[in-house]
Design a protein around this motif. Sequence first.
Motif, PDB file in Angstrom:
ATOM      1  N   LEU A 267       0.820  -1.209   0.000  1.00 31.62           N
ATOM      2  CA  LEU A 267       0.000   0.000   0.000  1.00 31.62           C
ATOM      3  C   LEU A 267       0.857   1.263   0.000  1.00 31.62           C
ATOM      4  O   LEU A 267       0.388   2.339  -0.391  1.00 31.62           O
ATOM      5  CB  LEU A 267      -0.937   0.008   1.213  1.00 31.62           C
ATOM      6  CG  LEU A 267      -2.138  -0.936   1.156  1.00 31.62           C
ATOM      7  CD1 LEU A 267      -2.887  -0.943   2.487  1.00 31.62           C
ATOM      8  CD2 LEU A 267      -3.087  -0.549   0.015  1.00 31.62           C
ATOM      9  N   GLY A 268       2.111   1.144   0.444  1.00 28.33           N
ATOM     10  CA  GLY A 268       3.001   2.298   0.507  1.00 28.33           C
ATOM     11  C   GLY A 268       3.760   2.571  -0.776  1.00 28.33           C
ATOM     12  O   GLY A 268       4.532   3.540  -0.853  1.00 28.33           O
ATOM     13  N   LEU A 269       3.550   1.739  -1.795  1.00 29.26           N
ATOM     14  CA  LEU A 269       4.279   1.926  -3.059  1.00 29.26           C
ATOM     15  C   LEU A 269       3.705   3.077  -3.867  1.00 29.26           C
ATOM     16  O   LEU A 269       2.498   3.343  -3.800  1.00 29.26           O
ATOM     17  CB  LEU A 269       4.207   0.628  -3.876  1.00 29.26           C
ATOM     18  CG  LEU A 269       4.923  -0.584  -3.274  1.00 29.26           C
ATOM     19  CD1 LEU A 269       4.647  -1.837  -4.112  1.00 29.26           C
ATOM     20  CD2 LEU A 269       6.423  -0.346  -3.182  1.00 29.26           C
ATOM     21  N   PRO A 270       4.551   3.808  -4.631  1.00 31.46           N
ATOM     22  CA  PRO A 270       5.986   3.604  -4.785  1.00 31.46           C
ATOM     23  C   PRO A 270       6.820   4.187  -3.656  1.00 31.46           C
ATOM     24  O   PRO A 270       7.926   3.742  -3.417  1.00 31.46           O
ATOM     25  CB  PRO A 270       6.286   4.292  -6.117  1.00 31.46           C
ATOM     26  CG  PRO A 270       5.293   5.403  -6.183  1.00 31.46           C
ATOM     27  CD  PRO A 270       4.039   4.850  -5.555  1.00 31.46           C
ATOM     28  N   GLY A 271       6.315   5.214  -2.970  1.00 31.35           N
ATOM     29  CA  GLY A 271       7.035   5.799  -1.851  1.00 31.35           C
ATOM     30  C   GLY A 271       8.357   6.415  -2.275  1.00 31.35           C
ATOM     31  O   GLY A 271       8.562   6.768  -3.443  1.00 31.35           O
ATOM     32  N   THR A 272       9.271   6.538  -1.305  1.00 34.47           N
ATOM     33  CA  THR A 272      10.610   7.045  -1.586  1.00 34.47           C
ATOM     34  C   THR A 272      11.581   5.879  -1.701  1.00 34.47           C
ATOM     35  O   THR A 272      11.231   4.738  -1.390  1.00 34.47           O
ATOM     36  CB  THR A 272      11.075   7.980  -0.462  1.00 34.47           C
ATOM     37  OG1 THR A 272      11.188   7.221   0.762  1.00 34.47           O
ATOM     38  CG2 THR A 272      10.065   9.115  -0.241  1.00 34.47           C
ATOM     39  N   ALA A 273      12.791   6.170  -2.122  1.00 38.00           N
ATOM     40  CA  ALA A 273      13.802   5.115  -2.223  1.00 38.00           C
ATOM     41  C   ALA A 273      14.043   4.472  -0.870  1.00 38.00           C
ATOM     42  O   ALA A 273      14.141   3.243  -0.746  1.00 38.00           O
ATOM     43  CB  ALA A 273      15.105   5.688  -2.790  1.00 38.00           C
ATOM     44  N   ALA A 274      14.108   5.298   0.174  1.00 36.30           N
ATOM     45  CA  ALA A 274      14.364   4.780   1.524  1.00 36.30           C
ATOM     46  C   ALA A 274      13.194   3.936   2.018  1.00 36.30           C
ATOM     47  O   ALA A 274      13.392   2.853   2.585  1.00 36.30           O
ATOM     48  CB  ALA A 274      14.629   5.936   2.490  1.00 36.30           C
ATOM     49  N   SER A 275      11.961   4.416   1.816  1.00 36.57           N
ATOM     50  CA  SER A 275      10.795   3.669   2.297  1.00 36.57           C
ATOM     51  C   SER A 275      10.645   2.352   1.542  1.00 36.57           C
ATOM     52  O   SER A 275      10.206   1.343   2.107  1.00 36.57           O
ATOM     53  CB  SER A 275       9.527   4.506   2.160  1.00 36.57           C
ATOM     54  OG  SER A 275       9.187   4.704   0.790  1.00 36.57           O
ATOM     55  N   LEU A 276      11.024   2.359   0.276  1.00 31.25           N
ATOM     56  CA  LEU A 276      10.958   1.137  -0.516  1.00 31.25           C
ATOM     57  C   LEU A 276      11.899   0.076   0.049  1.00 31.25           C
ATOM     58  O   LEU A 276      11.501  -1.075   0.270  1.00 31.25           O
ATOM     59  CB  LEU A 276      11.317   1.425  -1.975  1.00 31.25           C
ATOM     60  CG  LEU A 276      11.416   0.203  -2.899  1.00 31.25           C
ATOM     61  CD1 LEU A 276      10.037  -0.411  -3.109  1.00 31.25           C
ATOM     62  CD2 LEU A 276      12.046   0.587  -4.231  1.00 31.25           C
ATOM     63  N   VAL A 277      13.136   0.471   0.303  1.00 31.98           N
ATOM     64  CA  VAL A 277      14.126  -0.479   0.801  1.00 31.98           C
ATOM     65  C   VAL A 277      13.748  -0.978   2.189  1.00 31.98           C
ATOM     66  O   VAL A 277      13.777  -2.185   2.457  1.00 31.98           O
ATOM     67  CB  VAL A 277      15.528   0.164   0.812  1.00 31.98           C
ATOM     68  CG1 VAL A 277      16.529  -0.759   1.518  1.00 31.98           C
ATOM     69  CG2 VAL A 277      15.991   0.461  -0.605  1.00 31.98           C
ATOM     70  N   TRP A 278      13.381  -0.065   3.068  1.00 37.14           N
ATOM     71  CA  TRP A 278      13.056  -0.473   4.447  1.00 37.14           C
ATOM     72  C   TRP A 278      11.772  -1.285   4.506  1.00 37.14           C
ATOM     73  O   TRP A 278      11.665  -2.256   5.268  1.00 37.14           O
ATOM     74  CB  TRP A 278      12.949   0.755   5.345  1.00 37.14           C
ATOM     75  CG  TRP A 278      14.286   1.314   5.717  1.00 37.14           C
ATOM     76  CD1 TRP A 278      14.871   2.456   5.226  1.00 37.14           C
ATOM     77  CD2 TRP A 278      15.231   0.746   6.632  1.00 37.14           C
ATOM     78  NE1 TRP A 278      16.105   2.629   5.783  1.00 37.14           N
ATOM     79  CE2 TRP A 278      16.363   1.599   6.649  1.00 37.14           C
ATOM     80  CE3 TRP A 278      15.231  -0.385   7.440  1.00 37.14           C
ATOM     81  CZ2 TRP A 278      17.477   1.353   7.443  1.00 37.14           C
ATOM     82  CZ3 TRP A 278      16.339  -0.641   8.235  1.00 37.14           C
ATOM     83  CH2 TRP A 278      17.443   0.214   8.233  1.00 37.14           C
ATOM     84  N   GLY A 279      10.776  -0.891   3.704  1.00 37.03           N
ATOM     85  CA  GLY A 279       9.529  -1.648   3.686  1.00 37.03           C
ATOM     86  C   GLY A 279       9.719  -3.047   3.141  1.00 37.03           C
ATOM     87  O   GLY A 279       9.173  -4.022   3.669  1.00 37.03           O
ATOM     88  N   TYR A 280      10.527  -3.167   2.094  1.00 34.35           N
ATOM     89  CA  TYR A 280      10.808  -4.466   1.496  1.00 34.35           C
ATOM     90  C   TYR A 280      11.615  -5.332   2.471  1.00 34.35           C
ATOM     91  O   TYR A 280      11.396  -6.540   2.593  1.00 34.35           O
ATOM     92  CB  TYR A 280      11.582  -4.261   0.190  1.00 34.35           C
ATOM     93  CG  TYR A 280      11.376  -5.338  -0.856  1.00 34.35           C
ATOM     94  CD1 TYR A 280      10.754  -6.551  -0.565  1.00 34.35           C
ATOM     95  CD2 TYR A 280      11.807  -5.135  -2.168  1.00 34.35           C
ATOM     96  CE1 TYR A 280      10.568  -7.525  -1.542  1.00 34.35           C
ATOM     97  CE2 TYR A 280      11.637  -6.105  -3.156  1.00 34.35           C
ATOM     98  CZ  TYR A 280      11.022  -7.297  -2.830  1.00 34.35           C
ATOM     99  OH  TYR A 280      10.851  -8.262  -3.800  1.00 34.35           O
ATOM    100  N   ALA A 281      12.552  -4.704   3.168  1.00 38.48           N
ATOM    101  CA  ALA A 281      13.351  -5.443   4.145  1.00 38.48           C
ATOM    102  C   ALA A 281      12.483  -5.968   5.290  1.00 38.48           C
ATOM    103  O   ALA A 281      12.689  -7.089   5.784  1.00 38.48           O
ATOM    104  CB  ALA A 281      14.467  -4.554   4.698  1.00 38.48           C
ATOM    105  N   LEU A 282      11.490  -5.178   5.706  1.00 32.68           N
ATOM    106  CA  LEU A 282      10.632  -5.591   6.817  1.00 32.68           C
ATOM    107  C   LEU A 282       9.759  -6.778   6.430  1.00 32.68           C
ATOM    108  O   LEU A 282       9.650  -7.757   7.185  1.00 32.68           O
ATOM    109  CB  LEU A 282       9.752  -4.417   7.260  1.00 32.68           C
ATOM    110  CG  LEU A 282       8.840  -4.688   8.472  1.00 32.68           C
ATOM    111  CD1 LEU A 282       9.674  -5.057   9.693  1.00 32.68           C
ATOM    112  CD2 LEU A 282       7.972  -3.465   8.763  1.00 32.68           C
ATOM    113  N   ILE A 283       9.159  -6.712   5.265  1.00 34.05           N
ATOM    114  CA  ILE A 283       8.343  -7.849   4.846  1.00 34.05           C
ATOM    115  C   ILE A 283       9.221  -9.082   4.616  1.00 34.05           C
ATOM    116  O   ILE A 283       8.827 -10.216   4.914  1.00 34.05           O
ATOM    117  CB  ILE A 283       7.515  -7.511   3.585  1.00 34.05           C
ATOM    118  CG1 ILE A 283       6.505  -8.627   3.295  1.00 34.05           C
ATOM    119  CG2 ILE A 283       8.382  -7.300   2.372  1.00 34.05           C
ATOM    120  CD1 ILE A 283       5.591  -8.326   2.114  1.00 34.05           C
TER     121      ILE A 283
END
Length: 438
Positions: free
Chosen positions: A337-353
């Motif tokens: 739901l947070g996509l595309p977001g920022t580069a940082a949010s993308l990396v951290w969100g992907y890492a969390l999942i």
Amino acid sequence: MTSTTTFPGAAAPAAQRTLGKRDYQTLGLSALGGTLEFYDFVVFVFFANVLGTLFFPADMPDWLRQLQTLGIFAAGYLARPLGGIVIAHFGDILGRKRMFTLSIFLMSLPTLVIGLLPTYTAIGIAAPLLLLAMRILQGAAIGGEMPGAWVFVAEHVPQRHYGMAVGTLTAGITGGILLGSLIAVALNSWYTPAEIHDWAWRIPFILGGVFGMVSVYLRRYLEETPVFQELAERKKVARELPLKTVLRDHRKAIVLVALMTWVLSTAIVVVILFTPAYLQKVFQIPAKLSLQANLAATFTLTIGCALVGWASDRIGTKAVMLIGWGGLFVTTYLFYLGLPGTAASLVWGYALIGLFVGSIALLPIVGVRAFPPAVRFSGLSFAYNMAYAVFGGLTPVLISVWQKYDQMAPAHYVAFVSVLGFLIGLWPFASRGWQPRG
């Protein structure tokens, strides 16, 4: 609270001993082999587009070339059940170690051959046919390797460290995806697209084949599992066809492992393998950034597998299943739901999942002890590989079609199987496992 679940088949005097030098050697060599073998299997994904242009006619439409390349990739999944059943059959009769070594050889050789294959311009239609044959051999090998590795390690380590050992081994196996991703990123950084197309695509396959052969040699230092040795000494090795016993007497365990494989295959195929292309296609996220984010998720996945194993020894399998699959449900929607977001949010969100995708380590933890020792390898391999062939093969097609109507299709599907995993956690048999009668 600690887990009170016993591991049927473990030698009683050794159940409470601590990990020794031999245990660490077994775990290390098994994890290393699993890393290299799974790398050999998935590296095809990272270079599928290049392989498609090299092994099919240049005048073929792009969509048809992509379809046929994915078909060759899928052939590896379809070959898993046959290879897994045959290897497991002899693993229950002749011993775990022999088949454990054979499976990595059957993976390394075709991987090396792929790296040396002539392309379509050199030998015509024989090129894709040879590629298909090698992919089928790879699928047969991975079908025996993963269940074999889980059983081999589980039957070696003391009961009190059972979850940690199986989780760490699974982390090593998923590390093969991480290794493939790292090499793909490195090659795309070091070489131009033209160089990769001309010759550099061969490097990851040749490396995988060579390192796999080294792992074959190293596995000669492993010993047969104490559980199988005890079965052989007591002459309780399976006398009839092991699979026949499994199908007749252990259907509940088959259902359990198949359902958990559905959860595992969805988490891996959708979140780890499918999502980078999804990010690029749907949200126009640059390929380099999507691969970097995927690298972060694969790294946390590897950590998550080890954490899940450690936690299952401390607080019990049921609690970890509820926390792990519940966490995957929440982080799935947070990420997509947070996509595309920022580069940082993308990396951290992907890492969390990715961290909660590590809950896939629950499959071997639950699955190994769902079957009795005499048919354990066959039971786990049959249920796991048959389910993976179905769900792993159909998931990309399902998501691709569903996505045309709802771009959140990946999130909904992963969330659905997360709920399924949570409900399985409430099934007492999932935590208890097989118990001898009387």
